[in-house]
Write a protein that holds these residues in place. Structure first.
Motif, PDB file in Angstrom:
ATOM      1  N   TYR A 163      31.693  52.322  28.038  1.00  0.00           N
ATOM      2  CA  TYR A 163      30.815  51.468  27.231  1.00  0.00           C
ATOM      3  C   TYR A 163      30.652  50.108  27.894  1.00  0.00           C
ATOM      4  CZ  TYR A 163      28.406  49.166  23.501  1.00  0.00           C
ATOM      5  OH  TYR A 163      27.453  48.494  22.808  1.00  0.00           O
ATOM      6  N   ARG A 164      29.398  49.689  27.980  1.00  0.00           N
ATOM      7  CA  ARG A 164      29.091  48.363  28.514  1.00  0.00           C
ATOM      8  C   ARG A 164      28.080  47.691  27.592  1.00  0.00           C
ATOM      9  NH1 ARG A 164      27.689  50.273  34.421  1.00  0.00           N
ATOM     10  NH2 ARG A 164      27.364  52.128  33.179  1.00  0.00           N
ATOM     11  N   ALA A 165      28.311  46.452  27.320  1.00  0.00           N
ATOM     12  CA  ALA A 165      27.367  45.751  26.433  1.00  0.00           C
ATOM     13  C   ALA A 165      26.046  45.545  27.178  1.00  0.00           C
ATOM     14  CB  ALA A 165      27.943  44.404  26.006  1.00  0.00           C
TER      15      ALA A 165
ATOM     16  N   ASN B  70      37.445  40.819  34.309  1.00  0.00           N
ATOM     17  CA  ASN B  70      36.361  40.752  33.313  1.00  0.00           C
ATOM     18  C   ASN B  70      36.025  39.294  33.008  1.00  0.00           C
ATOM     19  OD1 ASN B  70      36.012  43.430  33.015  1.00  0.00           O
ATOM     20  ND2 ASN B  70      37.068  43.644  31.056  1.00  0.00           N
TER      21      ASN B  70
ATOM     22  N   ILE C 121      30.626  38.229  23.599  1.00  0.00           N
ATOM     23  CA  ILE C 121      30.250  39.614  23.248  1.00  0.00           C
ATOM     24  C   ILE C 121      29.632  39.594  21.858  1.00  0.00           C
ATOM     25  CG2 ILE C 121      31.125  41.985  22.974  1.00  0.00           C
ATOM     26  CD1 ILE C 121      33.638  41.001  24.593  1.00  0.00           C
TER      27      ILE C 121
ATOM     28  N   GLY D  24      30.180  46.934  36.781  1.00  0.00           N
ATOM     29  CA  GLY D  24      31.373  47.631  36.235  1.00  0.00           C
ATOM     30  C   GLY D  24      30.988  49.001  35.701  1.00  0.00           C
ATOM     31  N   PHE D  25      32.042  49.803  35.421  1.00  0.00           N
ATOM     32  CA  PHE D  25      31.778  51.153  34.915  1.00  0.00           C
ATOM     33  C   PHE D  25      32.070  51.297  33.415  1.00  0.00           C
ATOM     34  CE2 PHE D  25      33.337  51.640  39.317  1.00  0.00           C
ATOM     35  CZ  PHE D  25      32.168  52.089  39.901  1.00  0.00           C
ATOM     36  N   GLY D  26      32.600  50.272  32.833  1.00  0.00           N
ATOM     37  CA  GLY D  26      32.963  50.370  31.400  1.00  0.00           C
ATOM     38  C   GLY D  26      34.270  51.111  31.204  1.00  0.00           C
TER      39      GLY D  26
ATOM     40  N   SER E  53      35.132  34.622  25.132  1.00  0.00           N
ATOM     41  CA  SER E  53      35.897  35.706  24.482  1.00  0.00           C
ATOM     42  C   SER E  53      37.387  35.487  24.669  1.00  0.00           C
ATOM     43  CB  SER E  53      35.546  37.056  25.106  1.00  0.00           C
ATOM     44  OG  SER E  53      34.168  37.156  25.326  1.00  0.00           O
TER      45      SER E  53
ATOM     46  N   TYR F  29      32.360  38.115  33.593  1.00  0.00           N
ATOM     47  CA  TYR F  29      31.511  37.692  32.479  1.00  0.00           C
ATOM     48  C   TYR F  29      31.668  36.193  32.175  1.00  0.00           C
ATOM     49  CZ  TYR F  29      31.536  42.714  32.303  1.00  0.00           C
ATOM     50  OH  TYR F  29      31.440  44.016  32.663  1.00  0.00           O
TER      51      TYR F  29
ATOM     52  N   GLY G 262      37.383  49.613  32.336  1.00  0.00           N
ATOM     53  CA  GLY G 262      38.485  48.637  32.385  1.00  0.00           C
ATOM     54  C   GLY G 262      39.182  48.436  31.052  1.00  0.00           C
ATOM     55  N   LEU G 263      38.409  48.166  29.998  1.00  0.00           N
ATOM     56  CA  LEU G 263      39.040  47.895  28.693  1.00  0.00           C
ATOM     57  C   LEU G 263      39.658  49.158  28.093  1.00  0.00           C
ATOM     58  CD1 LEU G 263      36.709  45.274  26.973  1.00  0.00           C
ATOM     59  CD2 LEU G 263      38.930  44.945  28.064  1.00  0.00           C
TER      60      LEU G 263
ATOM     61  N   PHE H 260      40.917  37.943  24.670  1.00  0.00           N
ATOM     62  CA  PHE H 260      41.543  39.266  24.556  1.00  0.00           C
ATOM     63  C   PHE H 260      43.031  39.062  24.269  1.00  0.00           C
ATOM     64  CE2 PHE H 260      37.601  40.051  26.566  1.00  0.00           C
ATOM     65  CZ  PHE H 260      37.199  41.302  26.119  1.00  0.00           C
TER      66      PHE H 260
ATOM     67  N   ILE I 146      33.618  48.092  22.779  1.00  0.00           N
ATOM     68  CA  ILE I 146      33.960  47.794  24.183  1.00  0.00           C
ATOM     69  C   ILE I 146      35.197  48.558  24.683  1.00  0.00           C
ATOM     70  CG2 ILE I 146      32.859  45.524  24.423  1.00  0.00           C
ATOM     71  CD1 ILE I 146      35.584  44.314  23.624  1.00  0.00           C
TER      72      ILE I 146
ATOM     73  N   ASP J  55      38.339  33.174  27.865  1.00  0.00           N
ATOM     74  CA  ASP J  55      37.371  32.578  28.794  1.00  0.00           C
ATOM     75  C   ASP J  55      36.266  31.883  28.010  1.00  0.00           C
ATOM     76  OD1 ASP J  55      35.031  34.403  28.298  1.00  0.00           O
ATOM     77  OD2 ASP J  55      36.453  35.925  28.998  1.00  0.00           O
TER      78      ASP J  55
ATOM     79  N   SER K  24      25.617  42.954  29.853  1.00  0.00           N
ATOM     80  CA  SER K  24      26.425  42.972  31.079  1.00  0.00           C
ATOM     81  C   SER K  24      26.219  44.256  31.879  1.00  0.00           C
ATOM     82  CB  SER K  24      27.903  42.800  30.717  1.00  0.00           C
ATOM     83  OG  SER K  24      28.258  43.710  29.721  1.00  0.00           O
TER      84      SER K  24
HETATM   85  P1  ADP Z   1      33.285  46.871  32.832  1.00  0.00           P
HETATM   86  O1  ADP Z   1      33.727  47.616  34.019  1.00  0.00           O
HETATM   87  O2  ADP Z   1      31.885  47.056  32.470  1.00  0.00           O
HETATM   88  O3  ADP Z   1      33.717  45.463  32.826  1.00  0.00           O
HETATM   89  P2  ADP Z   1      35.142  47.062  30.739  1.00  0.00           P
HETATM   90  O4  ADP Z   1      35.638  48.268  30.029  1.00  0.00           O
HETATM   91  O5  ADP Z   1      36.136  46.229  31.396  1.00  0.00           O
HETATM   92  O6  ADP Z   1      34.027  47.588  31.685  1.00  0.00           O
HETATM   93  O7  ADP Z   1      34.343  46.214  29.687  1.00  0.00           O
HETATM   94  C1  ADP Z   1      33.464  46.847  28.817  1.00  0.00           C
HETATM   95  C2  ADP Z   1      32.407  45.885  28.382  1.00  0.00           C
HETATM   96  O8  ADP Z   1      32.964  44.854  27.573  1.00  0.00           O
HETATM   97  C3  ADP Z   1      31.797  45.155  29.490  1.00  0.00           C
HETATM   98  O9  ADP Z   1      30.726  45.917  30.058  1.00  0.00           O
HETATM   99  C4  ADP Z   1      31.313  43.899  28.841  1.00  0.00           C
HETATM  100  O10 ADP Z   1      30.055  44.125  28.214  1.00  0.00           O
HETATM  101  C5  ADP Z   1      32.327  43.639  27.805  1.00  0.00           C
HETATM  102  N1  ADP Z   1      33.324  42.619  28.244  1.00  0.00           N
HETATM  103  C6  ADP Z   1      34.551  42.877  28.723  1.00  0.00           C
HETATM  104  N2  ADP Z   1      35.223  41.748  28.981  1.00  0.00           N
HETATM  105  C7  ADP Z   1      34.372  40.733  28.663  1.00  0.00           C
HETATM  106  C8  ADP Z   1      34.457  39.320  28.699  1.00  0.00           C
HETATM  107  N3  ADP Z   1      35.567  38.702  29.133  1.00  0.00           N
HETATM  108  N4  ADP Z   1      33.382  38.606  28.304  1.00  0.00           N
HETATM  109  C9  ADP Z   1      32.286  39.213  27.861  1.00  0.00           C
HETATM  110  N5  ADP Z   1      32.132  40.544  27.788  1.00  0.00           N
HETATM  111  C10 ADP Z   1      33.154  41.299  28.198  1.00  0.00           C
END
Ligand code: ADP
Length: 531
Positions: free
Chosen positions: A482-484, A436, A469, A492-494, A521, A440, A496-497, A523, A477, A464, A487
């Motif tokens: 969910y994807r912002a 991520n 966000i 991505g599929f939303g 951001s 991003y 990962g997080l 984490f 997120i 990073d 992005s």
């Molecule tokens: P994706 O597969 O879309 O990355 P994630 O679940 O990993 O799905 O992330 C969900 C959303 O969170 C992303 O679509 C993005 O909008 C936001 N996001 C995740 N990590 C970051 C990051 N390091 N910087 C900015 N936005 C992020």
């Protein structure tokens, strides 16, 4: 008993309990009062006989029964007998003449067809003498022989003598010789001259060791049924009272159980309605009180709340997953149709195949992500938790991770941090955060990974300086798919997080994110060491 309703069970139990408690207390009270009444009757018999004994004495040598002697009173009969046990006076209950042997101061029972009787005898020996002797002439004016139950105390008397009269000693001698008792056999209890108006006398009282006059027996008799009959009456009335009592207890218990169970029935009705209407948004009505029933309703509502949100999230998840799969499938279908059409030349077909290949990779990635998530959702039992050297694991992942966009990675790792974890899950967690940060991140940006331990708290941070966000997105997120907005085109599929969050929870930790839109951001994953 299994099929009987709860209400009926409570009614039966309360009724039985009240009946048992009442039966035991009634029986106890009856037994106790029966014993008390029996004892009371015996005591009044003894008291009546002893009282009558005071009313018999020898006056000037003649046996006299005073008018106060009660031959019959309150059911107690008293008779007088001479020393040969011959009847002198009194009232004997029918059928009780000459039935029982005489024995002094002993309580006996006697039964005949009429019933049971208590009998108490006293043998009166007249050992207490009282003489009045003229102080001048020495003449005996009056004498009495009495029966005494009290203790004897010999007295010290003052010797008096009147001019031309007799002395106290003379008076004592006159009295003793009249009674026929020697000095040795008598105890003088009083010798005095009480003031009389017209003549003066010595009043001599003594107790002799041996009775000198014929003894007298008093026999007291009372029907024992006098105590019994009251109980027979009570027992008979109990036969009618107890069923009425049980009925009242049963009715009381029924209403009590009805009142108690009513709120539970309300809950059951509401729950049945919710269940039949298939509407999880409905709630059970509650008065918001703090009693057990309100708490039950509240707990039920909380459970419905969680079920509703869980069902909705599952529904959303299925629709999101199918939506994500439908898009590449539609592309594949379209490419296939185009490649198979008459118009497509070799170059077009190759292009279509390469697009199909790309979409298939995308679908494989999605299915893999879904499978990983599904695995974590099955709980910790599927994984192998062991003491893991987190420091070296994190360092290895960071050094092997393939970066792009000219992004650099620096790792600041405290040594020797161990934690009970599943190595494959930690690998998945960190790789998701790193990918991520790259996805991003800005061109030539930087990523900082930090691992520290303090007071049993292990903190893993991935920071990073990427796109950041927005505050609104920050809360969402962690949800699946969910994807912002900013992005959406990342590919991505939303998921990962959501996976990172699940993995952290499986290890008993918590996942947080801080971000400034446009700046970057961070984490933060916190694990808690078991002490
Ligand atoms: P994706 O597969 O879309 O990355 P994630 O679940 O990993 O799905 O992330 C969900 C959303 O969170 C992303 O679509 C993005 O909008 C936001 N996001 C995740 N990590 C970051 C990051 N390091 N910087 C900015 N936005 C992020």
């Amino acid at each position: 008993m299994k099929k009987i309703s709860f209400k009926a069970k409570i009614t039966v139990w309360i009724t039985l309990l009240i009946t048992a408690v009442c039966a035991v207390s009634i029986a106890g009270t009856l037994l106790l009062s029966r014993g008390v009444a029996k004892k009371e009757l015996q005591n009044s018999l003894i008291a009546a006989v002893e009282k009558n004994a005071d009313e018999i004495e020898y006056k000037n040598g003649i046996l006299e029964i005073e008018n106060e002697f009660l031959f019959y009173s309150d059911g107690i009969y008293c008779d007088v007998y001479n020393e040969n046990l011959e009847y002198i006076n009194g009232r004997i209950p029918e059928g009780l003449i000459d039935t029982e042997e005489f024995s002094n101061e002993a309580l006996k029972t006697h039964s005949n067809e009429q019933g049971m009787y208590y009998i108490y005898d006293i043998c009166m020996n007249f050992q207490k003498y009282e003489y009045e002797i003229d102080v001048f002439s020495g003449q005996i004016i009056r004498y009495e022989a009495d029966f005494s139950l009290s203790e004897v105390t010999e007295c010290d008397y003052k010797i008096t003598q009147f001019d031309g009269g007799i002395s106290t000693e003379d008076a004592i001698d006159i009295a003793l010789s009249h009674a026929g008792v020697s000095r040795e056999n008598a105890k003088i209890t009083s010798a005095q001259i009480p003031g009389y108006d017209n003549r003066q006398v010595f009043q001599i009282e003594f107790i002799c060791n041996e009775p000198m006059l014929g003894s007298v027996w008093i026999r007291g008799t009372v029907a024992a049924d006098a105590a019994e009959s009251a109980f027979v009456a009570i027992n008979q009335s109990l036969i009618y009272i107890i069923p009425v009592f049980i009925l009242i207890a049963a009715l009381g218990a029924y209403f009590l159980s009805k009142r108690t169970i009513r709120p539970v029935e309300d809950i059951t009705r509401s729950a049945a309605k919710i269940s039949s209407g298939n509407d999880l948004s409905k709630r059970i009505e509650t008065d918001g009180g703090s009693n057990e029933i309100s708490l039950l309703a509240q707990t039920f509502n909380d459970m419905l709340e969680r079920l509703q949100s869980s069902f909705e999230s599952e529904k959303r998840f299925t629709s999101d997953a199918s939506h994500e799969l439908r898009t590449p499938l539609a592309v594949i279908k379209a490419e296939c149709e185009y490649a198979l059409s008459q118009n497509a030349d070799r170059e077009d077909k190759e292009e279509a195949l390469s697009s199909i290949n790309e979409q298939t990779d995308k679908m494989t990635a999605l299915v893999n992500a879904l499978l990983s998530l599904a695995r974590t959702e099955q709980g910790a039992r599927r994984f192998h938790f062991e003491s893991l050297n987190l420091s070296s694991t994190v360092r290895d992942i960071c050094s092997e991770f393939v970066l792009s966009k000219g992004i650099t990675l620096t790792a600041e790792i405290s040594e020797g941090i161990f934690f009970d974890a599943d190595a494959s899950l930690i690998d998945l967690l960190l790789k998701n955060l790193l990918s991520n940060a790259v996805s991003y991140g800005k061109e030539n940006g930087s990523i900082k990974v930090k691992l520290t331990e303090n007071d049993g708290k292990i903190v893993l941070s991935v920071k990073d300086n990427g796109i950041g966000i927005k505050e609104d997105d920050l809360k969402r997120i962690w949800s699946r798919f969910y994807r912002a907005e900013s992005s959406r085109n990342s590919g991505g599929f939303g998921l990962g997080l959501a996976l990172v969050d699940r993995i952290t929870s499986l290890h008993g930790g918590k996942a947080e994110a801080n971000s400034v839109f446009g700046e970057g951001s961070e984490f933060i994953i916190t694990f808690f060491k078991k002490i």
